[in-house]
Motif scaffolding. Structure first.
Motif, mmCIF file in Angstrom:
data_model
loop_
_atom_site.group_PDB
_atom_site.id
_atom_site.type_symbol
_atom_site.label_atom_id
_atom_site.label_comp_id
_atom_site.label_asym_id
_atom_site.label_seq_id
_atom_site.Cartn_x
_atom_site.Cartn_y
_atom_site.Cartn_z
ATOM 1 N N UNK A 42 43.581 45.542 43.404
ATOM 2 C CA UNK A 42 44.296 44.396 43.955
ATOM 3 C C UNK A 42 45.753 44.395 43.524
ATOM 4 N N UNK A 43 46.027 44.942 42.341
ATOM 5 C CA UNK A 43 47.412 44.987 41.866
ATOM 6 C C UNK A 43 48.202 46.051 42.616
ATOM 7 N N UNK B 90 37.479 38.547 35.434
ATOM 8 C CA UNK B 90 38.059 38.419 34.107
ATOM 9 C C UNK B 90 37.106 37.713 33.151
ATOM 10 N N UNK C 148 49.193 36.909 35.965
ATOM 11 C CA UNK C 148 50.055 37.944 36.560
ATOM 12 C C UNK C 148 49.453 38.543 37.831
ATOM 13 N N UNK C 149 48.189 39.054 37.796
ATOM 14 C CA UNK C 149 47.638 39.542 39.067
ATOM 15 C C UNK C 149 47.263 38.421 40.025
ATOM 16 N N UNK D 92 38.525 46.597 40.253
ATOM 17 C CA UNK D 92 38.893 45.573 41.229
ATOM 18 C C UNK D 92 40.305 45.070 40.970
ATOM 19 N N UNK D 93 40.579 44.749 39.701
ATOM 20 C CA UNK D 93 41.882 44.178 39.375
ATOM 21 C C UNK D 93 42.981 45.206 39.644
ATOM 22 N N UNK E 219 49.605 36.973 42.689
ATOM 23 C CA UNK E 219 49.964 37.769 43.863
ATOM 24 C C UNK E 219 48.903 37.672 44.941
ATOM 25 N N UNK E 220 47.786 37.044 44.613
ATOM 26 C CA UNK E 220 46.654 37.030 45.546
ATOM 27 C C UNK E 220 46.527 35.670 46.210
ATOM 28 N N UNK F 201 38.751 37.499 41.237
ATOM 29 C CA UNK F 201 39.435 38.112 40.089
ATOM 30 C C UNK F 201 39.213 37.290 38.830
ATOM 31 N N UNK G 102 34.856 45.884 37.041
ATOM 32 C CA UNK G 102 35.745 44.751 37.311
ATOM 33 C C UNK G 102 37.210 45.143 37.123
#
Lengths: 328, 292
Positions: free
Chosen positions: B276-277, A131, A114-115, B272-273, A118-119, A127, B269
């Motif tokens: 970016x969202x 994760x 999902x995120x 960061x997410x 978009x990148x 990212x 972290x």
């Protein structure tokens, strides 16, 4: 519709069965050493990991640095489930565990997708790395996963045959996907996202598809890994493992499935066979990454590449072989 | 309250170090449009250089830091020339994998040379710190903060006032146009890598004086967090790097103190997410429209 059982497919089918037969006979007949027999399952697991990561890195063209995280999710979910199913026949429990692990990893892959979707480019790498790191941190700090000392007493059921079957199925599914309409859509995104969008390819859908499928197989590999070792330690799924899988993909060639299989096999065997080498393993990995990229993409090495071409070497070999009878 | 202030000051300390490293990321990203994964490991190179200079060669600390800065600048320029320059017009995937390779190469070389064992850095600065009411501010923190502020001001002046600095801005804006205006793009990129790596050396010295222990993998996680700071502040923005670094350092230290030491990495972290969202250009970044 093309004939399913053409020459090429028949060749691969026979090759698959023969390789299994030879390895099975060698390992059951105790021809292979104890150490080598123990390597068969890890090789299979690494092949599954490499082939599934290749779908993201090679075909979709995104750099994912959290593949070990997917593997960890699958491994823990699957192995925890297997431990609760002691009443069932062990093989059935393993198969159910693999499916559950794969689905759990796929679900996490969806959430991460999902995120990530978009990148672009570099952000995807960071990212997915984040994760992966979060997953390891959580696994280390949760009670149910056994914390830093690991999840113990997992039934050790993964043997060579089941790993081999799963590996073949994985390669088959990903190869079929890559050659299908969907696979071409995924490769089109890699070549040029804007152009792909302009001809009506649903970018979000295909990126998500690649991500989820890749995570699914990484999860299955994780369950096999756990079921082979009998213990899972969070630390073994950190950033270094993700890089190791990336090295398999890069050395084998991004977008080449046979390459991934061969590279994963060689790089799993090499550190075991050459004990002295294992100190330099990581150093060698880093050089492989840099050298492969420079050789592949830099214009400076075009002339070297032209000389070291398989097709050219093959042609040279053929020429030599054909010349010999004339001399005689 | 005292505890909170102590943690806040600790956060400012680590945040300043992140800010210095984030500057290197941001400058390189702005000009070469690449995420220099190996930047974090340059900190480690700097720290070990200073360590060898001080403990084996018995060089005075300030001279040792100067040696560290020079060595790191040379490393940065050489890495760019060998590994990144040949790949300048290829896909970002290729460059990124190369950068990861360089990062691993530095880490493992240092692992082979210095071993896995942590080394303890001799004290570089002899400064006792100050008491503000009942809160003690350690000397390292004061030096770190002062050094960061001075470097930040100097860098801003350099970029906005000197010819070389303006050339950097021009190259980051449009490489092709800058070349047509007679700017030596190769030299400007080299200069950027040299400055970024020199800042990483300073960060390495400050890191080592604050935490005492150094090891070959020290740069990897620090580097990633600094990159997060750069993204948080808005990549390509110099005040953003400073701001992002300080915010990240404070958040990390407070979550270590009040939530859990283990979970603090996950929180960083998570930030960061979230950034970016919600705001992919960062807090101080400018939005750019992608053109075909």
């Amino acid at each position: 519709m093309k004939k399913l059982l053409n020459k090429k497919n028949l060749f691969y089918l026979i090759l698959t069965v023969v390789v299994w037969g030879v390895l099975f006979a060698l390992s059951e007949g105790r021809v292979l050493s104890y150490q080598m027999r123990n390597m068969l399952v890890p090789i299979g697991v690494n092949i599954i990991l490499a082939v599934s990561l290749n779908l993201i890195v090679g075909f979709l063209g995104e750099l994912a640095l959290g593949h070990a995280g997917f593997m960890a999710v699958g491994a823990y979910a699957g192995c925890l489930l297997i431990k609760t199913m002691s009443g069932l026949p062990p093989m059935l429990a393993l198969v159910i565990g693999m499916l559950a692990g794969g689905l759990a990893a796929a679900a996490i892959g969806f959430v991460i997708g999902l995120p990530v979707l978009r990148l672009r480019g570099d952000y995807v790498a960071i990212v997915t790395l984040a994760f992966g790191q979060i997953i390891v941190t959580l696994l280390t700090n949760m009670k149910v996963t056994g914390g830093a000392s690991g999840l113990k007493e997992i039934p050790m059921e993964a043997n060579f045959t089941i790993v081999y079957i799963v590996m073949v199925v994985t390669v088959l599914i990903i190869a079929t996907l890559a050659n299908s309409r969907h696979g071409r859509a995924i490769s089109a995104i890699r070549e040029n996202e804007v152009a792909a969008r302009s001809i009506g390819i649903n970018i979000t859908y295909y990126k998500m598809l690649a991500f989820v499928i890749s995570a699914f197989f990484a999860g299955i590999a994780g369950v096999l890994y756990g079921s082979n070792l009998g213990i899972l330690i969070p630390r073994s799924f950190d950033y270094n493992k993700s890089i190791e899988i990336l090295v398999f993909v890069v050395l084998g060639g991004m977008g080449s499935l046979p390459g991934s299989v061969i590279a994963a096999t060689i790089l799993t065997l090499l550190p075991e066979l050459l004990r002295e080498f294992s100190d330099y393993r990581m150093l060698a990995y880093s050089i492989v990454l840099i050298a492969m990229m420079l050789l592949n993409a830099s214009p400076r090495f075009e002339s070297v590449k032209a000389k070291l071409n398989w097709r050219r070497l093959w042609a040279l070999l053929k020429q030599k072989l054909e010349k010999k009878p004339n001399k005689a | 309250m005292e505890n909170f202030l102590t943690q806040l000051i600790g956060g400012l300390n680590v945040g300043s170090i992140y800010a210095l490293i984030a500057l290197g990321y941001t400058m390189v990203y702005g000009i070469a449009k690449m995420l220099n994964f190996a930047h974090g490991d340059i900190i480690m190179v700097g720290a070990y250089t200073i360590f060898v200079a001080v403990s084996s060669a018995h060089v005075p600390p300030y001279l040792a830091i100067l040696i560290g800065i020079i060595v790191c600048a040379v490393f940065g320029v050489v890495i760019e020339k060998i590994a990144y320059k040949p790949l300048r017009n290829t896909s970002s995937l290729t460059v990124l994998i190369t950068a990861i390779g360089v990062s691993y190469l530095l880490q493992n070389l240092s692992l082979l040379i210095f071993g896995e064992q942590e080394k303890s850095m001799p004290a570089l600065f002899h400064f006792d710190g100050l008491m503000f009411g009942s809160v003690r501010v350690p000397g390292e923190t004061i030096i770190t903060l002062a050094a960061t502020v001075v470097i930040m001001i100097a860098l801003t002046l350099f970029i906005n006032k000197t010819k070389a600095g303006k050339a950097m801005l021009a190259v980051s804006e449009d490489k092709g146009a800058a070349e047509l205006m007679g700017i030596n793009v190769n030299r400007t990129i080299s200069l950027t890598f040299a400055i970024g790596s020199a800042l990483a050396a300073v960060a390495g010295a400050l890191y080592a004086s604050s935490y005492v222990y150094i090891k070959p993998t020290m740069g990897a996680m620090t580097g990633i967090k600094a990159f997060i700071a750069a993204v948080l502040g808005g990549i390509g923005s110099i005040p953003g790097a400073m701001f992002g670094g300080l915010v990240l350092g404070i958040v990390e230290n407070l979550s270590k103190a009040y939530i859990s030491t283990q979970i603090s990495d996950a929180i960083v972290f998570g930030i960061l997410i979230l950034v970016l969202l919600i705001r992919p250009t960062g807090l101080l970044g400018k939005k750019r429209i992608e053109k075909v």
